[in-house]
Design an enzyme around this catalytic site. Structure first.
Site, PDB file in Angstrom:
ATOM      1  N   TYR A 122      -2.021   2.561  -2.565  1.00 45.55           N
ATOM      2  CA  TYR A 122      -2.067   2.921  -1.154  1.00 45.55           C
ATOM      3  C   TYR A 122      -3.327   3.754  -0.866  1.00 45.55           C
ATOM      4  O   TYR A 122      -3.628   4.713  -1.582  1.00 45.55           O
ATOM      5  CB  TYR A 122      -0.789   3.695  -0.799  1.00 45.55           C
ATOM      6  CG  TYR A 122      -0.844   4.291   0.575  1.00 45.55           C
ATOM      7  CD1 TYR A 122      -1.047   3.482   1.688  1.00 45.55           C
ATOM      8  CD2 TYR A 122      -0.711   5.651   0.770  1.00 45.55           C
ATOM      9  CE1 TYR A 122      -1.119   4.029   2.954  1.00 45.55           C
ATOM     10  CE2 TYR A 122      -0.772   6.208   2.035  1.00 45.55           C
ATOM     11  CZ  TYR A 122      -0.983   5.393   3.116  1.00 45.55           C
ATOM     12  OH  TYR A 122      -1.066   5.931   4.373  1.00 45.55           O
ATOM     13  N   LYS A 172       9.478   4.768   5.099  1.00 50.90           N
ATOM     14  CA  LYS A 172       9.531   3.315   5.056  1.00 50.90           C
ATOM     15  C   LYS A 172      10.992   2.836   4.921  1.00 50.90           C
ATOM     16  O   LYS A 172      11.771   3.054   5.802  1.00 50.90           O
ATOM     17  CB  LYS A 172       8.629   2.817   3.918  1.00 50.90           C
ATOM     18  CG  LYS A 172       7.218   3.461   3.946  1.00 50.90           C
ATOM     19  CD  LYS A 172       6.455   3.059   5.167  1.00 50.90           C
ATOM     20  CE  LYS A 172       5.141   3.777   5.454  1.00 50.90           C
ATOM     21  NZ  LYS A 172       4.484   4.627   4.549  1.00 50.90           N
TER      22      LYS A 172
HETATM   23  C1  LIG Z   1       3.093   3.009  -1.055  1.00 51.17           C
HETATM   24  C2  LIG Z   1       2.906   4.214  -0.170  1.00 51.17           C
HETATM   25  N1  LIG Z   1       2.900   5.438  -0.727  1.00 51.17           N
HETATM   26  C3  LIG Z   1       2.731   6.547   0.021  1.00 51.17           C
HETATM   27  C4  LIG Z   1       2.558   6.483   1.389  1.00 51.17           C
HETATM   28  C5  LIG Z   1       2.355   7.739   2.187  1.00 51.17           C
HETATM   29  O1  LIG Z   1       3.528   8.088   2.853  1.00 51.17           O
HETATM   30  P1  LIG Z   1       3.598   8.837   4.273  1.00 51.17           P
HETATM   31  O2  LIG Z   1       2.903   7.956   5.269  1.00 51.17           O
HETATM   32  O3  LIG Z   1       5.058   9.005   4.518  1.00 51.17           O
HETATM   33  O4  LIG Z   1       2.888  10.140   4.124  1.00 51.17           O
HETATM   34  C6  LIG Z   1       2.556   5.226   2.006  1.00 51.17           C
HETATM   35  C7  LIG Z   1       2.348   5.132   3.461  1.00 51.17           C
HETATM   36  O5  LIG Z   1       2.059   4.074   3.982  1.00 51.17           O
HETATM   37  C8  LIG Z   1       2.739   4.067   1.197  1.00 51.17           C
HETATM   38  O6  LIG Z   1       2.736   2.838   1.734  1.00 51.17           O
END
Ligand SMILES: Cc1ncc(COP(=O)(O)O)c(C=O)c1O
Length: 384
Positions: free
Chosen positions: A103, A200
């Site tokens: 990510y 998510k």
């Molecule tokens: C695989 C993954 N990890 C971490 C995150 C980060 O999470 P957050 O947006 O809740 O801070 C995301 C966000 O899209 C993600 O898709």
């Protein structure tokens, strides 16, 4: 019945939950309070200040621990705050090995915040777990894994990576956002830390931004609780309540996400105008066998490349979609489409991004739980 013995579907509803002690409320009240009355200094009922602990957050943290089959859960203000807490376990000079396709926000946090503070990050291909050992040095303290990876849907062998890491006394953290504990349980496979963007699938309704960590080891848990309280990026009571409510239907939502995901992956794979579909359920996916072993099904995340297309064509398709909303994020009940090169992965330098397969024409779908025929009809009119 002992809670550890409950099956997953029962855990999403009952795991770590008790009727509220005040009036027996079945759903935990939203304890929208920053502080708690004390009868004498330190004379309180387990809660002194809501950054340190809050009953609604506690209920969520116990649920998180239960569904991930772990002992200790922590809820944060976002997925990034949860990752931030893990990296704060390290010291200057320490090194982290991570996948070369992860990510974009994790990459940005690692490279632009923590590298400045003296922690080194190396991004390597991890699809072949045996190849990782050669990269471990005496400074390596953590292996950061995402599987399936975002957005290339690569599958990494959590068990093999964890065995290797144990041998070298290196911690393994798994970002389980894409799979969720419905599909895979990283702690059971030997990982030390499970992380979620609960924004998510766990929340599931695109109405919160929340992060989570779950661990088994009490010393590791104490260090992370200390960081959670000291740094203060905690999940608020309202968001805790909503995430907990989301978790109660995780298993039924995931079942439908997987069914719709399969239907759409198969539809795209047969489409004459589609060049390539990335989905771990295909038998020719490079690590399909590992996915079959470590996951219960293959999820609702799919990436694809339209034939002969570049940036402009991909943009045209995502703009034409009507039932799929063009938006950041994933894992909600509604279907979303994204263009990783300009959206989620925009913070990764072009060269690095393209090397890992995130080309300008790549489109990522988060397949929701609508009727599959409607989703396919929408794709049909957009790809035409
Ligand atoms: C695989 C993954 N990890 C971490 C995150 C980060 O999470 P957050 O947006 O809740 O801070 C995301 C966000 O899209 C993600 O898709």
């Amino acid at each position: 019945m002992s809670e550890k013995k409950l099956k997953f579907n029962s855990k999403t509803i009952h795991g770590g939950q008790k009727p509220d002690s005040a009036y027996g409320a079945v759903m935990p009240p939203i304890y929208q309070t920053s502080t708690y009355a004390q009868t004498t200094p330190g004379g309180h009922k387990g809660y002194a200040y809501s950054r340190s602990a809050n009953p609604t957050r506690k209920a969520l943290e116990q649920s998180l621990a239960s569904i991930e089959n772990g002992n200790f859960g922590m809820a944060f203000a976002s997925g990034m705050a949860a990752i931030d807490a893990v990296i704060k376990l390290l010291n200057p000079g320490d090194e982290v090995l991570s996948t070369d396709d992860l990510y974009g926000g994790s990459y940005r946090l690692f490279k632009q915040i923590f590298e400045r503070l003296g922690i080194t990050f190396r991004f390597i291909g991890m699809q072949n777990a045996d190849s990782i050992e050669a990269h471990i040095t005496e400074n390596t303290k953590l292996i950061w894994v995402e599987t399936p990876t975002n957005p290339m849907m690569n599958i990494l062998d959590i068990k093999a990576i964890s065995q290797l890491a144990k041998k070298h006394e290196v911690l393994v953290a798994v970002d389980n956002t894409f799979a969720t504990p419905y599909l895979q349980l990283p702690l059971d496979l030997g990982a030390d830390i499970v992380m979620h963007s609960a924004t998510k699938y766990l929340g599931g309704h695109s109405d919160v931004v929340v992060g989570a960590l779950v661990v088994n080891d009490i010393e590791l848990a104490d260090k992370l609780y200390f960081i959670q309280n000291a740094s203060g990026a905690v999940c608020g009571p309202m968001d805790s309540f909503l995430t907990l409510r989301g978790i109660k239907t995780l298993h039924v939502r995931m079942q439908r996400h997987c069914e719709n995901g399969r239907a759409i992956a198969e539809y795209l794979a047969k489409h004459p105008k589609i060049e390539k579909v990335y989905w771990p359920g295909f038998e020719d996916h490079p690590n399909h066998e590992i996915a079959k072993n470590q996951m219960k099904d293959f999820g609702g995340m799919i990436s694809f490349i339209p034939k002969g297309s570049g940036y402009e064509d991909a943009i045209k398709i995502v703009e034409k979609l009507q039932l799929f909303t063009l938006a950041e994020s994933l894992g909600g009940v509604e279907s979303l489409a994204g263009h990783p090169a300009s959206m989620t992965h925009g913070s990764i330098p072009n060269e690095e991004r393209e090397k890992s397969g995130v080309v300008d024409a790549l489109i990522r779908l988060s397949v929701g739980i609508e009727d599959e025929v409607d989703l396919i009809a929408d794709l049909e009119q957009a790809i035409e």
